[in-house]
Design a protein around this motif. Structure first.
Motif, mmCIF file in Angstrom:
data_model
loop_
_atom_site.group_PDB
_atom_site.id
_atom_site.type_symbol
_atom_site.label_atom_id
_atom_site.label_comp_id
_atom_site.label_asym_id
_atom_site.label_seq_id
_atom_site.Cartn_x
_atom_site.Cartn_y
_atom_site.Cartn_z
ATOM 1 N N VAL A 190 51.774 -20.086 35.826
ATOM 2 C CA VAL A 190 51.414 -19.927 37.234
ATOM 3 C C VAL A 190 50.364 -20.991 37.546
ATOM 4 O O VAL A 190 49.390 -21.145 36.814
ATOM 5 N N GLU A 191 50.582 -21.737 38.614
ATOM 6 C CA GLU A 191 49.669 -22.824 38.952
ATOM 7 C C GLU A 191 48.352 -22.301 39.520
ATOM 8 O O GLU A 191 48.353 -21.469 40.426
ATOM 9 N N HIS A 192 47.272 -22.775 38.972
ATOM 10 C CA HIS A 192 45.903 -22.492 39.413
ATOM 11 C C HIS A 192 45.596 -20.998 39.584
ATOM 12 O O HIS A 192 45.124 -20.577 40.643
ATOM 13 N N PRO A 193 45.842 -20.189 38.558
ATOM 14 C CA PRO A 193 45.535 -18.761 38.680
ATOM 15 C C PRO A 193 44.042 -18.501 38.847
ATOM 16 O O PRO A 193 43.660 -17.454 39.354
ATOM 17 N N GLU A 194 43.204 -19.457 38.447
ATOM 18 C CA GLU A 194 41.756 -19.292 38.606
ATOM 19 C C GLU A 194 41.360 -19.240 40.079
ATOM 20 O O GLU A 194 40.279 -18.770 40.419
ATOM 21 N N ASN A 195 42.232 -19.687 40.962
ATOM 22 C CA ASN A 195 41.949 -19.649 42.398
ATOM 23 C C ASN A 195 42.466 -18.373 43.061
ATOM 24 O O ASN A 195 42.293 -18.186 44.257
ATOM 25 N N ILE A 196 43.115 -17.519 42.290
ATOM 26 C CA ILE A 196 43.626 -16.255 42.827
ATOM 27 C C ILE A 196 42.638 -15.169 42.423
ATOM 28 O O ILE A 196 42.425 -14.928 41.238
ATOM 29 N N HIS A 197 42.029 -14.522 43.394
ATOM 30 C CA HIS A 197 40.959 -13.568 43.110
ATOM 31 C C HIS A 197 41.331 -12.128 43.432
ATOM 32 O O HIS A 197 40.473 -11.283 43.607
ATOM 33 N N SER A 198 42.617 -11.858 43.513
ATOM 34 C CA SER A 198 43.103 -10.508 43.782
ATOM 35 C C SER A 198 44.074 -10.119 42.666
ATOM 36 O O SER A 198 45.001 -10.874 42.350
#
Length: 164
Positions: A107-115
């Motif tokens: 998954v691309e950039h999961p660090e930017n998903i905060h939910s």
């Protein structure tokens, strides 16, 4: 120094990053190296699985990509399965745990998903499933009786009903 093509090797992503950014912190460099190792391990697992899929078909031509994509999907589903087994023992879904899982399956950039919900839906998409996690308070998704996320979805809906 022998510089024949056979003896040359490409720098690893960690080495490339070190060349580009000389002020890279040790922890950032360690993360880059860990990412490179995980990426290589993932690639090797998929390559071996794709080989065995091709062997099972008798190495029929023109199915290379099919074997590769099927092996990738198997890898993703296995990672999710392993995560959920660990989750069953540990008891609680954490944002960091989901981000790590999402990262490991591409998954691309999961660090930017905060939910947690958004992360699980992104993971479901990576597994080529309908991203149905927590789509409604009233009912559970009835589309997948064998959904891997069903018990987590039930827990979150129970919390909604208890406090909603």
């Amino acid at each position: 120094m022998n510089t024949s093509p056979e003896n040359r090797r490409s720098p690893s992503p960690g080495e490339q990053n070190a060349e580009i950014s000389p002020k890279t912190t040790p922890s950032a460099q360690a993360c880059g190296e860990r990412w490179a190792q995980e990426s290589q391990k993932r690639h090797e697992w998929i390559a071996v699985a794709a080989y065995f899929k091709a062997e099972k078909r008798g190495f029929a031509p023109n199915h290379d990509w099919d074997d590769w994509f099927e092996a990738e999907l198997d890898y993703v589903k296995r990672q999710v399965e392993d995560y959920l087994i660990i989750l069953e023992e540990d008891g609680e879904t954490t944002l960091i745990g989901l981000q790590r899982l999402a990262y490991s399956i591409g998954v691309e950039h999961p660090e930017n998903i905060h939910s947690k919900t958004d992360l699980i839906q992104a993971i479901q998409c990576a597994c080529q499933l309908l991203p149905c996690f927590r789509i409604g308070v009233e009912d559970l998704c009835s589309q997948f009786n064998d959904c891997q996320w069903r018990s987590e979805c039930k827990k979150m809906i129970a919390v909604w009903k208890r406090y909603g």
